[in-house]
Design an enzyme around this catalytic site. Structure first.
Site, PDB file in Angstrom:
ATOM      1  CE1 TYR A 179      -3.156  -3.354   0.268  1.00  0.00           C
ATOM      2  CE2 TYR A 179      -3.788  -2.557   2.600  1.00  0.00           C
ATOM      3  CZ  TYR A 179      -3.874  -2.922   1.473  1.00  0.00           C
ATOM      4  OH  TYR A 179      -5.447  -3.659   1.130  1.00  0.00           O
ATOM      5  CG  HIS A 239      -1.889  -8.772  -0.284  1.00  0.00           C
ATOM      6  ND1 HIS A 239      -1.958  -7.262  -0.248  1.00  0.00           N
ATOM      7  CD2 HIS A 239      -3.562  -8.711  -0.362  1.00  0.00           C
ATOM      8  CE1 HIS A 239      -2.582  -6.622  -0.098  1.00  0.00           C
ATOM      9  NE2 HIS A 239      -3.749  -7.590  -1.003  1.00  0.00           N
ATOM     10  CB  SER A 289     -14.454  -3.405  -0.124  1.00  0.00           C
ATOM     11  OG  SER A 289     -13.223  -2.783  -0.676  1.00  0.00           O
TER      12      SER A 289
END
Length: 333
Positions: free
Chosen positions: A57, A133, A211
């Site tokens: 990120y 991930h 999300s």
């Protein structure tokens, strides 16, 4: 703030976590570091204990920006919080407009290098929850799980998890080293991973929802006229933010608004409470850069929906027309 335990792992976290990606990546240019440092401190004081980041990120110039931010901002609170970070992917052509294709690598050598780098950037001697991930098809789940078991024995990580896990992969990995949590995309617009819930219940694995507000659409803060920077903001290419999608989603947004009025809440709080009232081991991690949203999201933990109310919402969602929603970045084969 209420607190929850992720499955049978014993890992206790705030009922609402904070997804920190958007402070540094994918939602426009990185936020001001001083402001985000203050926001993170405010989050701790409010009762947030669960902070989610990843080694990727960042920006092309500062690829690890988010871990570096959290490492500095949260260092003085380290004994009060749970930090989750991730390994196993890099971006193809990161200087191009996103979403970027993903390059997967979960080899033991890469994991070893990644964990040491993340520990250094996060300014800590251990990672509370370390996620793969994305599943790397080149590496067997038993090999990844074995590496995690070694890292746990060495004290470098306390628990491990898998992001975007499938049932088969989870079962195989869990046999070698118990998985604390699965982190998958989940919202009123993305419910495909509910099929995994019985398996999570069986194995005692927690579910972390990323999300959970459909990249912000369910906050009712956007309109068909909202625009995003195509270079730095992934929302510019997300299908749920296309002009025509607002008409396609009008029934969904109206339902959420009506529920918000009924429960004296906000649309965001309803979207979060809906999933939190399904299972005690579901923890959403909405992201924000704003103090008011931080306060709003934490309030979702106070909303009570009974099983009948949740089922009524589920039934409505099942029959409701809605647009496509962003499903993630492509994998480079």
């Amino acid at each position: 703030m209420e607190y929850r335990t992720l499955g049978l792992s014993g890992l206790r976290v705030s009922a609402v976590g904070l997804g920190c990606m958007g402070m540094s990546h994918a939602y426009g240019v990185p936020a001001d570091k001083r402001e985000m440092t203050e926001l993170l401190a405010d989050a701790v004081e409010m009762g947030y204990t669960f902070f989610d980041t990843a080694e990727v990120y960042g920006t092309p110039d500062r690829p690890h920006d988010n871990e570096e931010l959290l490492g500095k901002a949260l260092r003085s609170f380290r004994d009060r919080i749970v930090i989750a970070t991730k390994f196993g992917l890099t971006f193809d052509t990161p200087h191009a407009a996103g979403p970027h294709a993903l390059i997967l690598d979960s080899s033991p050598e890469t994991i070893r290098r990644s964990v040491e780098d993340s520990l250094r950037r996060l300014r800590t001697d251990h990672i509370d929850l370390y996620y793969q991930h994305r599943i790397d098809p080149k590496i067997e789940p038993e090999e990844v799980a074995g590496t995690m078991a070694n890292l746990i024995r060495e004290g470098k990580i306390l628990h491990w998890g898998i992001s975007e896990a499938t049932e088969t992969y989870l079962r195989r990995a869990h046999k070698v080293c118990p998985v604390a949590a699965v982190q998958n995309r989940y919202s009123m617009m993305a419910r495909q991973h509910e099929a995994l819930f019985p398996v999570l219940e069986e194995l005692g694995v927690g579910f972390v929802a990323f999300s959970p507000l459909a990249n912000g659409l369910l906050t009712d803060c956007y309109t068909a006229d909202t625009t995003f920077d195509a270079v730095s903001d992934y929302r510019a290419s997300m299908p749920q933010f296309r002009r025509e999608s607002f008409e396609q989603n009008r029934h969904l947004l109206a339902m959420i608004e009506n529920l918000a009025e009924e429960h004296h809440a906000t649309p965001s709080q309803i979207a979060l409470a809906w999933m939190m009232n399904k299972k005690p081991w579901i923890v959403p991690i909405p992201g924000t850069r704003r103090l008011c949203r931080l306060k709003e999201n934490i309030g979702a933990a106070d909303i009570r929906l009974n099983a009948e109310q949740v089922q009524t919402i589920d039934d409505a969602l099942a029959d409701m027309p809605m647009s496509e929603v962003f499903g993630g970045s492509p994998i480079k084969q």
